[in-house]
Scaffold this motif. Structure first.
Motif, PDB file in Angstrom:
ATOM      1  N   LEU A  12       0.650  -0.809  -0.127  1.00 35.67           N
ATOM      2  CA  LEU A  12      -0.539   0.099   0.129  1.00 35.67           C
ATOM      3  C   LEU A  12       1.010   1.223  -0.075  1.00 35.67           C
ATOM      4  O   LEU A  12       0.785   2.356  -0.575  1.00 35.67           O
ATOM      5  CB  LEU A  12      -0.639   0.189   1.189  1.00 35.67           C
ATOM      6  CG  LEU A  12      -2.158  -1.204   1.231  1.00 35.67           C
ATOM      7  CD1 LEU A  12      -2.884  -0.836   2.594  1.00 35.67           C
ATOM      8  CD2 LEU A  12      -2.703  -0.744   0.530  1.00 35.67           C
ATOM      9  N   GLN A  13       1.976   1.264   1.050  1.00 32.10           N
ATOM     10  CA  GLN A  13       3.039   2.457   0.788  1.00 32.10           C
ATOM     11  C   GLN A  13       2.944   2.717  -0.342  1.00 32.10           C
ATOM     12  O   GLN A  13       3.424   3.349  -0.839  1.00 32.10           O
ATOM     13  CB  GLN A  13       4.271   2.130   2.079  1.00 32.10           C
ATOM     14  CG  GLN A  13       3.543   2.248   3.375  1.00 32.10           C
ATOM     15  CD  GLN A  13       4.290   1.990   4.317  1.00 32.10           C
ATOM     16  OE1 GLN A  13       5.709   1.726   3.677  1.00 32.10           O
ATOM     17  NE2 GLN A  13       4.418   2.352   5.610  1.00 32.10           N
ATOM     18  N   ARG A  14       3.847   2.082  -1.155  1.00 28.67           N
ATOM     19  CA  ARG A  14       4.410   2.406  -2.167  1.00 28.67           C
ATOM     20  C   ARG A  14       3.289   2.140  -3.589  1.00 28.67           C
ATOM     21  O   ARG A  14       3.891   3.085  -4.374  1.00 28.67           O
ATOM     22  CB  ARG A  14       4.968   0.670  -3.061  1.00 28.67           C
ATOM     23  CG  ARG A  14       6.012   0.265  -2.292  1.00 28.67           C
ATOM     24  CD  ARG A  14       6.953  -0.971  -2.762  1.00 28.67           C
ATOM     25  NE  ARG A  14       5.663  -2.097  -3.524  1.00 28.67           N
ATOM     26  CZ  ARG A  14       6.433  -3.472  -2.475  1.00 28.67           C
ATOM     27  NH1 ARG A  14       6.773  -3.362  -1.633  1.00 28.67           N
ATOM     28  NH2 ARG A  14       5.774  -4.042  -2.661  1.00 28.67           N
ATOM     29  N   GLU A  15       2.270   1.865  -3.674  1.00 31.24           N
ATOM     30  CA  GLU A  15       1.137   2.063  -4.527  1.00 31.24           C
ATOM     31  C   GLU A  15       0.850   3.722  -3.951  1.00 31.24           C
ATOM     32  O   GLU A  15       0.700   4.542  -5.475  1.00 31.24           O
ATOM     33  CB  GLU A  15      -0.467   1.179  -4.094  1.00 31.24           C
ATOM     34  CG  GLU A  15      -1.607   1.808  -5.330  1.00 31.24           C
ATOM     35  CD  GLU A  15      -0.880   1.247  -6.725  1.00 31.24           C
ATOM     36  OE1 GLU A  15      -1.619   1.853  -7.334  1.00 31.24           O
ATOM     37  OE2 GLU A  15       0.172   0.774  -6.671  1.00 31.24           O
ATOM     38  N   THR A  16       0.679   4.638  -2.868  1.00 28.82           N
ATOM     39  CA  THR A  16       0.672   5.737  -2.303  1.00 28.82           C
ATOM     40  C   THR A  16       1.589   6.544  -3.001  1.00 28.82           C
ATOM     41  O   THR A  16       0.805   7.200  -3.675  1.00 28.82           O
ATOM     42  CB  THR A  16       0.165   5.360  -0.647  1.00 28.82           C
ATOM     43  OG1 THR A  16      -0.286   4.892  -0.535  1.00 28.82           O
ATOM     44  CG2 THR A  16      -0.371   6.985  -0.704  1.00 28.82           C
ATOM     45  N   LYS A  17       2.897   6.157  -2.792  1.00 31.89           N
ATOM     46  CA  LYS A  17       3.918   7.085  -3.749  1.00 31.89           C
ATOM     47  C   LYS A  17       3.908   7.163  -4.656  1.00 31.89           C
ATOM     48  O   LYS A  17       3.664   7.662  -5.266  1.00 31.89           O
ATOM     49  CB  LYS A  17       5.258   6.204  -3.228  1.00 31.89           C
ATOM     50  CG  LYS A  17       5.673   6.447  -1.631  1.00 31.89           C
ATOM     51  CD  LYS A  17       6.949   5.559  -1.328  1.00 31.89           C
ATOM     52  CE  LYS A  17       7.239   5.674  -0.240  1.00 31.89           C
ATOM     53  NZ  LYS A  17       8.624   5.404   0.783  1.00 31.89           N
ATOM     54  N   LYS A  18       3.435   5.474  -5.458  1.00 26.85           N
ATOM     55  CA  LYS A  18       3.304   5.678  -7.129  1.00 26.85           C
ATOM     56  C   LYS A  18       1.855   6.264  -7.501  1.00 26.85           C
ATOM     57  O   LYS A  18       2.011   7.612  -8.552  1.00 26.85           O
ATOM     58  CB  LYS A  18       2.589   4.425  -7.811  1.00 26.85           C
ATOM     59  CG  LYS A  18       2.115   4.722  -9.179  1.00 26.85           C
ATOM     60  CD  LYS A  18       2.433   3.080  -9.652  1.00 26.85           C
ATOM     61  CE  LYS A  18       2.236   2.771 -10.177  1.00 26.85           C
ATOM     62  NZ  LYS A  18       1.296   1.693 -11.389  1.00 26.85           N
ATOM     63  N   LEU A  19       1.187   6.787  -6.731  1.00 30.19           N
ATOM     64  CA  LEU A  19      -0.469   7.166  -6.760  1.00 30.19           C
ATOM     65  C   LEU A  19       0.215   8.903  -6.400  1.00 30.19           C
ATOM     66  O   LEU A  19       0.249  10.286  -7.553  1.00 30.19           O
ATOM     67  CB  LEU A  19      -1.519   7.355  -5.756  1.00 30.19           C
ATOM     68  CG  LEU A  19      -2.360   5.817  -6.251  1.00 30.19           C
ATOM     69  CD1 LEU A  19      -3.227   5.489  -5.676  1.00 30.19           C
ATOM     70  CD2 LEU A  19      -2.968   6.069  -7.692  1.00 30.19           C
ATOM     71  N   LEU A  20       1.090   9.322  -5.835  1.00 34.05           N
ATOM     72  CA  LEU A  20       1.312  11.200  -5.094  1.00 34.05           C
ATOM     73  C   LEU A  20       2.878  11.234  -6.099  1.00 34.05           C
ATOM     74  O   LEU A  20       2.169  12.050  -7.119  1.00 34.05           O
ATOM     75  CB  LEU A  20       2.445  10.707  -4.035  1.00 34.05           C
ATOM     76  CG  LEU A  20       0.866  10.608  -2.767  1.00 34.05           C
ATOM     77  CD1 LEU A  20       2.376  10.823  -1.813  1.00 34.05           C
ATOM     78  CD2 LEU A  20      -0.189  11.559  -2.685  1.00 34.05           C
ATOM     79  N   LYS A  21       3.592  10.346  -7.069  1.00 30.97           N
ATOM     80  CA  LYS A  21       4.160  11.072  -7.844  1.00 30.97           C
ATOM     81  C   LYS A  21       3.327  11.174  -9.093  1.00 30.97           C
ATOM     82  O   LYS A  21       3.526  12.081  -9.935  1.00 30.97           O
ATOM     83  CB  LYS A  21       5.356   9.980  -8.156  1.00 30.97           C
ATOM     84  CG  LYS A  21       6.058   9.854  -9.207  1.00 30.97           C
ATOM     85  CD  LYS A  21       7.013   9.301  -9.522  1.00 30.97           C
ATOM     86  CE  LYS A  21       7.828   9.593 -10.794  1.00 30.97           C
ATOM     87  NZ  LYS A  21       9.156   7.585 -10.750  1.00 30.97           N
ATOM     88  N   GLU A  22       2.556  10.384  -9.638  1.00 27.04           N
ATOM     89  CA  GLU A  22       1.008  10.795 -10.753  1.00 27.04           C
ATOM     90  C   GLU A  22       0.678  11.218 -10.653  1.00 27.04           C
ATOM     91  O   GLU A  22       0.647  12.928 -11.391  1.00 27.04           O
ATOM     92  CB  GLU A  22       0.330   9.833 -10.995  1.00 27.04           C
ATOM     93  CG  GLU A  22       1.041   8.558 -11.496  1.00 27.04           C
ATOM     94  CD  GLU A  22      -0.286   7.342 -11.339  1.00 27.04           C
ATOM     95  OE1 GLU A  22      -1.203   7.116 -11.678  1.00 27.04           O
ATOM     96  OE2 GLU A  22       0.408   5.726 -12.031  1.00 27.04           O
ATOM     97  N   ASN A  23       0.048  12.097  -9.829  1.00 24.88           N
ATOM     98  CA  ASN A  23      -0.718  13.213  -8.565  1.00 24.88           C
ATOM     99  C   ASN A  23       0.118  14.668  -8.996  1.00 24.88           C
ATOM    100  O   ASN A  23       0.008  15.609  -9.468  1.00 24.88           O
ATOM    101  CB  ASN A  23      -1.092  13.149  -7.615  1.00 24.88           C
ATOM    102  CG  ASN A  23      -2.356  14.253  -7.431  1.00 24.88           C
ATOM    103  OD1 ASN A  23      -2.804  15.040  -7.516  1.00 24.88           O
ATOM    104  ND2 ASN A  23      -2.477  14.566  -5.962  1.00 24.88           N
ATOM    105  N   ILE A  24       1.881  14.447  -9.056  1.00 21.26           N
ATOM    106  CA  ILE A  24       2.660  15.403  -8.854  1.00 21.26           C
ATOM    107  C   ILE A  24       2.547  15.866 -10.623  1.00 21.26           C
ATOM    108  O   ILE A  24       2.813  16.979 -11.341  1.00 21.26           O
ATOM    109  CB  ILE A  24       3.885  15.160  -8.262  1.00 21.26           C
ATOM    110  CG1 ILE A  24       3.644  15.084  -6.977  1.00 21.26           C
ATOM    111  CG2 ILE A  24       4.744  16.435  -8.031  1.00 21.26           C
ATOM    112  CD1 ILE A  24       5.052  14.813  -5.826  1.00 21.26           C
ATOM    113  N   ASN A  25       2.744  14.800 -10.514  1.00 18.21           N
ATOM    114  CA  ASN A  25       3.025  14.663 -12.841  1.00 18.21           C
ATOM    115  C   ASN A  25       1.999  15.275 -13.424  1.00 18.21           C
ATOM    116  O   ASN A  25       2.444  16.452 -14.429  1.00 18.21           O
ATOM    117  CB  ASN A  25       3.468  13.555 -13.640  1.00 18.21           C
ATOM    118  CG  ASN A  25       4.866  12.893 -12.780  1.00 18.21           C
ATOM    119  OD1 ASN A  25       5.761  13.834 -12.258  1.00 18.21           O
ATOM    120  ND2 ASN A  25       4.906  11.885 -12.849  1.00 18.21           N
ATOM    121  N   LEU A  26       0.756  15.100 -12.853  1.00 23.40           N
ATOM    122  CA  LEU A  26      -0.300  15.463 -13.396  1.00 23.40           C
ATOM    123  C   LEU A  26      -0.702  17.357 -12.833  1.00 23.40           C
ATOM    124  O   LEU A  26      -0.910  18.010 -13.812  1.00 23.40           O
ATOM    125  CB  LEU A  26      -1.909  14.667 -13.075  1.00 23.40           C
ATOM    126  CG  LEU A  26      -1.331  13.741 -13.962  1.00 23.40           C
ATOM    127  CD1 LEU A  26      -2.991  12.907 -13.216  1.00 23.40           C
ATOM    128  CD2 LEU A  26      -2.269  13.224 -15.572  1.00 23.40           C
TER     129      LEU A  26
END
Length: 264
Positions: free
Chosen positions: A161-175
């Protein structure tokens, strides 16, 4: 009457085991019992009903109960004859020194035998407790192992879940960065449009590079461009917590690009 017969008599009369043992020991001291029992269930024979009645009374048995027991014993042939009803039984009053020693020895033997029976019962009880303890320990060990496995599984899920959260945060920052970039380009385009209003209109059509605005490759397909726009529209939609102005600009570009595709 021997020790086994006396003990059996008291038990059948309803006297407790401890009281029966104490009574038999006292009868030994009072010489109402003159020899040791064989340890086997051989029955008991009393001289007469008076003797049986007085023994039961001496042990604390109620009169009515004692009478019923004496009658039953007489019917079953455990009493040789009927007494006078008033005569008290007589017991040997003189014992030679060897017999007195024998009485003491037999008294001790009876006590030892009773103690062995109790010790054996206690040993069985202790074995049962030990078995229960071992079973409980084994059950606890199994539960601990299961909890450890569950904990490892939960830790693994937490890491995922932590890895998935980091991934989503990264995508959110990019978007978000892409959205800010698009917003800046839209504002820049509006400024150019205002300046163009002061200049005579040109006959050359205005070409918008949608792929460049979206940060895509020039070789990206129309489908990829549409997918990128849909993703941005979903993020900037006011119902999803987005910015209404940014959503308007992106929606305008999306509609224009889709219209240009339909004209091809």
């Amino acid at each position: 009457m021997n020790t086994d017969q006396a003990f059996e008599l008291l038990i059948e009369a309803g006297v407790t085991e401890d009281t029966s043992i104490q009574t038999v020991r006292r009868w030994f001291r009072e010489r109402k019992i003159t020899y040791k029992g064989s340890g086997q269930d051989t029955g008991y024979i009393l001289d007469n009903t008076d003797q049986a009645f007085h023994l039961l009374k001496d042990a604390g048995v109620a009169d009515s109960t004692a009478v019923q027991i004496v009658r039953r014993m007489l019917r079953e042939g455990q009493i040789e004859k009927v007494g006078s009803g008033i005569q008290k039984p007589t017991y040997p009053t003189k014992e030679s020194a060897p017999k007195q020693l024998t009485h003491r020895s037999t008294d001790q033997d009876m006590i030892i035998r009773q103690l062995k029976v109790k010790i054996k019962a206690q040993d069985e009880h202790i074995k049962g407790i030990e078995h229960l303890h071992q079973t409980s320990v084994a059950s606890l060990i199994q539960q601990i192992d299961k909890l450890k496995k569950d904990m490892i599984h939960l830790i693994k899920e937490k890491s995922e879940l932590q890895r998935e959260t980091k991934k989503l945060l990264k995508e959110n920052i990019n978007l978000t960065n892409e959205l800010l970039k698009l917003k800046g380009e839209v504002l820049k385009g509006n400024q150019k449009s205002d300046q163009a209003d002061d200049v005579p209109p040109s006959s050359a059509p205005i070409t918008i590079d949608y792929r460049q605005k979206l940060g895509l490759s020039k070789m990206a397909s129309d489908k990829e461009v549409l997918t990128k726009y849909k993703k941005l529209l979903k993020i900037t939609h006011p119902d999803h917590g987005g910015n209404a102005t940014a959503f308007h600009f992106i929606k305008t570009d999306y509609d224009q690009f889709r219209h240009s595709i339909n004209l091809k």
